[in-house]
Motif scaffolding. Structure first.
Motif, PDB file in Angstrom:
ATOM      1  N   VAL A  17       0.867  -1.181   0.000  1.00 15.30           N
ATOM      2  CA  VAL A  17       0.000   0.000   0.000  1.00 15.30           C
ATOM      3  C   VAL A  17       0.904   1.232   0.000  1.00 15.30           C
ATOM      4  CG1 VAL A  17      -1.885  -1.150   1.238  1.00 15.30           C
ATOM      5  CG2 VAL A  17      -0.121   0.080   2.525  1.00 15.30           C
ATOM      6  N   PRO A  18       0.390   2.385  -0.429  1.00 17.52           N
ATOM      7  CA  PRO A  18       1.224   3.595  -0.393  1.00 17.52           C
ATOM      8  C   PRO A  18       1.451   4.063   1.039  1.00 17.52           C
ATOM      9  CG  PRO A  18      -1.006   4.117  -1.089  1.00 17.52           C
ATOM     10  CD  PRO A  18      -0.930   2.622  -1.031  1.00 17.52           C
ATOM     11  N   GLU A  19       2.543   4.756   1.242  1.00 27.15           N
ATOM     12  CA  GLU A  19       2.828   5.323   2.559  1.00 27.15           C
ATOM     13  C   GLU A  19       2.301   6.749   2.615  1.00 27.15           C
ATOM     14  OE1 GLU A  19       6.575   6.159   5.616  1.00 27.15           O
ATOM     15  OE2 GLU A  19       6.887   5.002   3.773  1.00 27.15           O
ATOM     16  N   ALA A  20       1.606   7.083   3.678  1.00 31.85           N
ATOM     17  CA  ALA A  20       1.041   8.428   3.823  1.00 31.85           C
ATOM     18  C   ALA A  20       2.149   9.440   4.112  1.00 31.85           C
ATOM     19  CB  ALA A  20       0.021   8.439   4.956  1.00 31.85           C
ATOM     20  N   PRO A  21       1.963  10.694   3.693  1.00 32.12           N
ATOM     21  CA  PRO A  21       2.959  11.731   4.008  1.00 32.12           C
ATOM     22  C   PRO A  21       2.985  12.019   5.506  1.00 32.12           C
ATOM     23  CG  PRO A  21       1.003  12.706   3.016  1.00 32.12           C
ATOM     24  CD  PRO A  21       0.836  11.225   2.896  1.00 32.12           C
ATOM     25  N   MET A  22       4.158  12.377   6.016  1.00 31.85           N
ATOM     26  CA  MET A  22       4.319  12.652   7.440  1.00 31.85           C
ATOM     27  C   MET A  22       4.013  14.116   7.733  1.00 31.85           C
ATOM     28  SD  MET A  22       7.545  11.780   9.951  1.00 31.85           S
ATOM     29  CE  MET A  22       8.674  13.042   9.369  1.00 31.85           C
ATOM     30  N   GLY A  23       3.193  14.368   8.749  1.00 29.21           N
ATOM     31  CA  GLY A  23       2.868  15.728   9.149  1.00 29.21           C
ATOM     32  C   GLY A  23       3.862  16.274  10.154  1.00 29.21           C
ATOM     33  N   ASP A  24       3.751  17.560  10.449  1.00 26.96           N
ATOM     34  CA  ASP A  24       4.684  18.212  11.366  1.00 26.96           C
ATOM     35  C   ASP A  24       4.644  17.624  12.772  1.00 26.96           C
ATOM     36  OD1 ASP A  24       5.622  19.885   9.419  1.00 26.96           O
ATOM     37  OD2 ASP A  24       4.428  21.629  10.032  1.00 26.96           O
ATOM     38  N   TYR A  25       3.473  17.140  13.187  1.00 29.85           N
ATOM     39  CA  TYR A  25       3.337  16.588  14.538  1.00 29.85           C
ATOM     40  C   TYR A  25       3.432  15.062  14.558  1.00 29.85           C
ATOM     41  CZ  TYR A  25       1.818  21.220  16.091  1.00 29.85           C
ATOM     42  OH  TYR A  25       1.758  22.557  16.392  1.00 29.85           O
ATOM     43  N   HIS A  26       3.801  14.471  13.444  1.00 29.19           N
ATOM     44  CA  HIS A  26       3.930  13.018  13.359  1.00 29.19           C
ATOM     45  C   HIS A  26       5.357  12.565  13.649  1.00 29.19           C
ATOM     46  CE1 HIS A  26       0.275  12.450  10.472  1.00 29.19           C
ATOM     47  NE2 HIS A  26      -0.075  12.366  11.734  1.00 29.19           N
ATOM     48  N   ALA A  27       5.457  11.380  14.237  1.00 27.38           N
ATOM     49  CA  ALA A  27       6.724  10.651  14.286  1.00 27.38           C
ATOM     50  C   ALA A  27       6.507   9.358  13.506  1.00 27.38           C
ATOM     51  CB  ALA A  27       7.140  10.357  15.718  1.00 27.38           C
ATOM     52  N   ARG A  28       7.388   9.088  12.573  1.00 23.86           N
ATOM     53  CA  ARG A  28       7.279   7.883  11.747  1.00 23.86           C
ATOM     54  C   ARG A  28       7.882   6.712  12.506  1.00 23.86           C
ATOM     55  NH1 ARG A  28      10.642   5.325   7.689  1.00 23.86           N
ATOM     56  NH2 ARG A  28       9.462   4.625   5.855  1.00 23.86           N
ATOM     57  N   THR A  29       7.169   5.595  12.519  1.00 25.70           N
ATOM     58  CA  THR A  29       7.685   4.409  13.199  1.00 25.70           C
ATOM     59  C   THR A  29       7.781   3.234  12.237  1.00 25.70           C
ATOM     60  OG1 THR A  29       5.591   3.376  13.899  1.00 25.70           O
ATOM     61  CG2 THR A  29       6.460   5.150  15.293  1.00 25.70           C
ATOM     62  N   ARG A  30       8.748   2.394  12.509  1.00 29.35           N
ATOM     63  CA  ARG A  30       8.868   1.099  11.835  1.00 29.35           C
ATOM     64  C   ARG A  30       8.254   0.065  12.766  1.00 29.35           C
ATOM     65  NH1 ARG A  30      12.151  -3.105  12.697  1.00 29.35           N
ATOM     66  NH2 ARG A  30      13.352  -1.912  14.237  1.00 29.35           N
ATOM     67  N   LEU A  31       7.232  -0.637  12.275  1.00 26.70           N
ATOM     68  CA  LEU A  31       6.556  -1.608  13.130  1.00 26.70           C
ATOM     69  C   LEU A  31       7.520  -2.718  13.543  1.00 26.70           C
ATOM     70  CD1 LEU A  31       3.571  -1.994  14.204  1.00 26.70           C
ATOM     71  CD2 LEU A  31       4.042  -0.065  12.687  1.00 26.70           C
ATOM     72  N   VAL A  32       7.460  -3.067  14.819  1.00 20.79           N
ATOM     73  CA  VAL A  32       8.344  -4.088  15.374  1.00 20.79           C
ATOM     74  C   VAL A  32       7.556  -5.323  15.790  1.00 20.79           C
ATOM     75  CG1 VAL A  32      10.038  -4.595  17.175  1.00 20.79           C
ATOM     76  CG2 VAL A  32       9.926  -2.296  16.186  1.00 20.79           C
ATOM     77  N   ALA A  33       6.426  -5.110  16.444  1.00 19.36           N
ATOM     78  CA  ALA A  33       5.653  -6.241  16.965  1.00 19.36           C
ATOM     79  C   ALA A  33       4.190  -5.845  17.100  1.00 19.36           C
ATOM     80  CB  ALA A  33       6.206  -6.686  18.323  1.00 19.36           C
ATOM     81  N   GLY A  34       3.335  -6.853  17.104  1.00 19.97           N
ATOM     82  CA  GLY A  34       1.907  -6.622  17.281  1.00 19.97           C
ATOM     83  C   GLY A  34       1.251  -7.871  17.843  1.00 19.97           C
TER      84      GLY A  34
END
Length: 338
Positions: A17-34
């Protein structure tokens, strides 16, 4: 990036799926576990969760991501932080919904604290921010499993379960098991676990150690509860299964001042139940952020064994197998690794 999607009711997919753009108040994370939420995720997958029946949609809310980048106005997340409950935050033009949108290679957490400082809300927020940072050195899967446990701990606090109460818990999955555990910690005088099968009751009881258990299919269920409570009835009856029929079972089990608390049923169903059944039914909304520090203190002290709940751990591509294990009652809690 890849994500776990419900393509249509009953059909699970794992695709790009496409990745959404990051906003000014966002922190981008790489999923590790769920992990799979035994009740909510199953209802979402099968199209039975109220208000969430349009697809495709990214699944998942029990997840932890590692922060890899922060927006220009982020002040409370740092690169390397492990954070609970990231989500994909897709713009509408992607035509992909989020139910609740954690299960993707990359997802965002929002610095709500910074947003409130920069643009204060007009009134106090009803709940704290759920996207909390894990304590330093904490394992990602520990954070994943903490989500349900923190919710139930907060719920017990808000339902005022306390010293001297007789408590009846409906549900033998992770939620019901946690309710028994935290009711005992709150000082309940007696905790009764109610389940539908002997095997499920036995498995839950091994984790949470109720005072006794009852089978909800027993035609003498109410009489049995009154016998156990020496005729007093229960002060708190807890619905942890997502089924309002529990109310009909619980009402005659109550003490004169007893109350029923709803946890598992969806909010739209809660409203109907509150008005249609009994004035002592309460819909309780937990706020896991309010017990975040307390919960991890309990873990450090050895009072909560989080990993005792986890029976299976699978790679994310095997998420479909995880749902099958839960549906066939072969698993108690399924963890997922990216």
């Amino acid at each position: 990036m890849n994500a776990v999607l419900i393509e249509r009711a009953h059909e699970l997919g794992f695709r790009e799926v496409p990745e959404a753009p990051m906003g000014d108040y966002h922190a981008r994370t790489r999923l590790v576990a769920g992990s799979i939420c035994n009740s909510t995720d199953a209802k979402l997958l099968h199209g039975t969760f109220p208000g969430c029946t349009k697809f495709p949609a990214v699944l998942g809310h029990e997840a932890v991501g590692e922060v890899t980048a922060v927006g220009a106005k982020v002040r409370n997340y740092r690169v390397g932080d492990l954070v609970i409950r990231p989500r994909v935050c897709f713009p509408s033009e992607f035509n992909i919904r989020e139910y609740f949108g954690s299960f993707a290679d990359f997802a965002y957490v929002t610095d709500q604290w910074a947003m409130d400082e920069d643009d204060p809300p007009t009134g106090a927020r009803a709940f704290g921010h759920p996207q909390q940072v894990l304590p330093a050195g904490a394992d990602a899967m520990l954070g994943v499993l903490s989500i349900t446990l923190k919710e139930t701990l907060s719920w017990i606090r808000r339902f005022s379960v306390g010293k001297g109460h007789r408590v009846l818990v409906f549900g033998t999955g992770p939620v019901g098991t946690a309710f028994v555990l935290f009711s005992r910690m709150a000082g309940a005088k007696q905790v009764i676990l109610a389940g539908r099968t002997e095997s499920s009751v036995r498995r839950a009881a091994e984790l949470c150690h109720p005072d006794t258990s009852v089978n909800v299919t027993d035609p003498h269920f109410v009489a049995r509860v009154h016998e156990i409570t020496e005729g007093d009835g229960v002060d708190r009856a807890i619905e942890g299964v997502g089924d309002t029929s529990v109310i009909d079972l619980a009402v005659p089990c109550l003490s004169p001042e007893g109350q029923i608390g709803l946890y598992g049923v969806a909010p739209s169903t809660q409203a109907k139940a509150l008005h249609a059944n009994h004035p002592r039914v309460r819909a309780i909304s937990p706020d896991e952020s309010e017990v975040h520090e307390e919960f991890f203190s309990l873990v450090r002290e050895g009072r909560v064994d989080v990993f005792a709940f986890l029976t299976h751990r699978l790679p994310i591509r095997d998420v479909g197998r995880g749902f099958s294990l839960l549906a066939n009652r072969e698993a108690f809690k399924v963890g997922l690794d990216w």
